[in-house]
Design a protein around this motif. Structure first.
Motif, PDB file in Angstrom:
ATOM      1  N   TYR A 160      -3.925 -11.176  -3.920  1.00  0.00           N
ATOM      2  CA  TYR A 160      -3.772  -9.783  -4.324  1.00  0.00           C
ATOM      3  C   TYR A 160      -4.094  -8.862  -3.145  1.00  0.00           C
ATOM      4  CZ  TYR A 160      -3.506 -11.391  -9.165  1.00  0.00           C
ATOM      5  OH  TYR A 160      -3.125 -12.013 -10.330  1.00  0.00           O
ATOM      6  N   TYR A 161      -3.378  -7.730  -3.084  1.00  0.00           N
ATOM      7  CA  TYR A 161      -3.575  -6.724  -2.034  1.00  0.00           C
ATOM      8  C   TYR A 161      -3.791  -5.358  -2.667  1.00  0.00           C
ATOM      9  CZ  TYR A 161      -1.579 -10.096   1.270  1.00  0.00           C
ATOM     10  OH  TYR A 161      -1.327 -11.202   2.031  1.00  0.00           O
ATOM     11  N   CYS A 162      -4.525  -4.507  -1.939  1.00  0.00           N
ATOM     12  CA  CYS A 162      -4.713  -3.123  -2.338  1.00  0.00           C
ATOM     13  C   CYS A 162      -4.260  -2.228  -1.188  1.00  0.00           C
ATOM     14  CB  CYS A 162      -6.183  -2.882  -2.670  1.00  0.00           C
ATOM     15  SG  CYS A 162      -6.627  -1.141  -2.749  1.00  0.00           S
ATOM     16  N   THR A 163      -3.553  -1.144  -1.516  1.00  0.00           N
ATOM     17  CA  THR A 163      -3.135  -0.161  -0.521  1.00  0.00           C
ATOM     18  C   THR A 163      -3.789   1.175  -0.848  1.00  0.00           C
ATOM     19  OG1 THR A 163      -1.015  -1.237  -0.134  1.00  0.00           O
ATOM     20  CG2 THR A 163      -1.189   1.075   0.492  1.00  0.00           C
ATOM     21  N   ALA A 164      -4.494   1.770   0.161  1.00  0.00           N
ATOM     22  CA  ALA A 164      -5.106   3.091   0.021  1.00  0.00           C
ATOM     23  C   ALA A 164      -4.306   4.077   0.873  1.00  0.00           C
ATOM     24  CB  ALA A 164      -6.560   3.051   0.469  1.00  0.00           C
ATOM     25  N   GLN A 165      -4.043   5.265   0.319  1.00  0.00           N
ATOM     26  CA  GLN A 165      -3.221   6.216   1.067  1.00  0.00           C
ATOM     27  C   GLN A 165      -3.618   7.654   0.742  1.00  0.00           C
ATOM     28  OE1 GLN A 165       0.826   5.457  -0.111  1.00  0.00           O
ATOM     29  NE2 GLN A 165       0.386   5.666  -2.292  1.00  0.00           N
TER      30      GLN A 165
END
Length: 522
Positions: free
Chosen positions: A242-247
């Motif tokens: 699993y991956y998380c992207t913060a923007q």
């Protein structure tokens, strides 16, 4: 000094008691002038201005104006005094240049401003969680290359001998997301059926938004756009990366991947047995952690040997594939059992084995069927050839000799028995008065249609090809012995001719020509 009382006096000489001068006060600022107190004697006019001074009176010029009324003109005289008030710092404030938020990497200057007399000195402090950290003692605080660590609250302190005053400002350094990571609660492996929450954490200014993805074999699959990803009831399909992207408005950052490991007891997905030259049983099991697998017969573990060979292969998807090969000849073999175990449990399944009889020489059943078909074809061809040869042998003569009594050409009489086979009969047509002078062969059809044989018994014989019988026909004056029927080689036990057989279209001429008839069995 500030908050002290001050008294200003202005006096004017009186030259004419009947026409004294006038006296007024004014200031250089908008400071309110208090009411003055005036009194006079015979020679002077005196005005006293009494008030408490503040920092607002510092540098203010107070003026006293005297006017004399003469005969034809007004004479004016003035006197001024400037107040110097000492006071502690007032109206201390901080300005930021450029104003507002500052993008990471840019330069920023903080300026402290304060009003005090005597002049004030400045000190800069930064508010930390523990205390105010002193930075410098200049009026301007400049940070040439900002970074997120410079964000925070800054204080300016203005001071002189009469006191101090502070002012603060919040420095806002904005930047793209940094230090993005994922935490798993509960940490470590998750047992099937339990709940798990994945939380994405990132440092960014302004606040960041989050997106969750799962790594599949083809691409990253988007899951949701919240900070926390919760799976209420896990199963083996949830295992993976699993991956998380913060923007935010200044950029985005992906977290390092986190592997969700869902553990579960063994599950047997495939089991079967087949037999060829040997008995081959297959068992496929899934489990996490990777399970062990063993084969059993009658409750006892099978030991790997040349007679009972066990081979295993483990795959990345937590599956184990085991093949049991039984080479020895077993009679009434018990049902093999596939048993798998890991730390979360045990699974077992019996593999039903269907044994079929086996040729000692090891023949192959499909090959046997092909051979039988070929053999039957050869026999059929042989019979057809034999039939053609025999028909050619008994073919009627194209020409025949002349007879004084005339040859008898009998039409064909059809004879059929119950089986519907055609039987050829030989008819010998005898003359009334003596021996046969000539004999010719003819074919007649005799129809046996469930009839009883006539006074002269007609017997036919059956074979794989055409059967033949001989019919001897005599004239009315012949002896009884001559009316007997002579039959060629036949097996009366093998074939019985129907009593109701009919002989049709037989010629009554006195010819004694022998004739072959076709007899058909029905």
């Amino acid at each position: 000094m500030e908050d002290s009382s001050v008294s200003l006096r202005c006096s004017a000489n009186i030259y004419c008691p009947f026409n004294p001068p006038t006296l007024t006060w004014s200031s250089s600022s908008n400071t309110l002038i208090p009411n003055d107190q005036q009194h006079q004697d015979q020679t002077k006019l005196i005005s006293d201005l009494n008030f408490n001074i503040t920092h607002l009176h510092h540098g203010v010029n107070f003026t006293c104006t005297i006017k004399y009324q003469l005969k034809d003109q007004i004479k004016t005289e003035q006197a001024s005094r400037t107040l110097h008030v000492q006071y502690s710092p007032k109206n201390t404030s901080v300005t930021v240049n450029p104003s507002g938020s500052v993008l990471e990497g840019r330069s920023v200057t903080l300026t402290c401003i304060s009003d005090g007399n005597p002049d004030v000195s400045y000190s800069w402090y930064r508010d930390t969680e523990e205390h105010l950290k002193h930075l410098q003692t200049e009026q301007n605080l400049t940070i040439n290359k900002t970074d997120p660590t410079h964000s925070g609250r800054y204080y300016c302190r203005a001071q002189n001998q009469y006191g101090t005053q502070n002012s603060s400002v919040l420095l806002d350094i904005q930047y793209a997301p940094k230090n993005t990571s994922v935490t798993v609660n509960p940490s470590g492996s998750v047992l099937e059926g339990r709940s798990v929450t994945l939380t994405c954490i990132s440092d960014g200014n302004p606040d960041v938004s989050y997106s969750w993805y799962r790594d599949t074999e083809e691409h990253l699959k988007h899951l949701q756009t919240e900070q926390n990803l919760t799976i209420s009831k896990t199963d083996p399909t949830h295992s993976g990366r699993y991956y998380c992207t913060a923007q935010n408005q200044y950029g985005e950052q992906n977290s390092s991947s986190v592997i969700l490991n869902v553990t579960y007891a063994p599950k047997i997905s495939t089991s079967s047995c087949r037999r060829s030259d040997v008995i081959v049983c297959v068992c496929e099991v899934h489990g996490n952690p990777s399970p062990t697998l063993e084969w059993r017969l009658s409750g006892r573990p099978i030991i790997n040997s040349t007679e009972m060979l066990i081979s295993e292969e483990e795959f990345k998807n937590k599956s184990l594939w085991s093949i049991l090969t039984i080479r020895q000849s077993l009679k009434d073999t018990p049902t093999p059992q596939c048993v798998s175990t890991n730390t979360h449990g045990t699974a077992s399944q019996q593999v039903h084995l269907l044994l079929t009889p086996q040729d000692p020489r090891g023949f192959h059943h499909p090959s046997l069927l092909v051979g039988v078909a070929i053999g039957a074809s050869v026999v059929m061809i042989f019979c057809i050839i034999l039939f053609c040869i025999r028909r050619q042998k008994f073919k009627p003569s194209q020409t025949r000799q002349e007879d004084n009594t005339g040859p008898i050409l009998t039409p064909r009489a059809v004879v059929q028995d119950d089986e519907g086979e055609i039987v050829y009969g030989n008819q010998v047509m005898m003359s009334h008065g003596g021996d046969v002078t000539q004999e010719s062969l003819h074919y007649s059809s005799i129809d046996f249609t469930n009839t009883e044989p006539a006074s002269g018994e007609i017997i036919g014989f059956s074979s794989l090809t055409t059967e033949y019988g001989v019919i001897q026909h005599h004239s009315a004056g012949a002896s009884e012995a001559e009316n007997n029927i002579s039959t060629p080689v036949m097996d009366p036990k093998k074939h019985q001719v129907d009593k109701n057989a009919k002989i049709t279209d037989v010629s009554s001429q006195a010819s004694e020509d022998p004739t072959y008839d076709n007899i058909t069995h029905r």
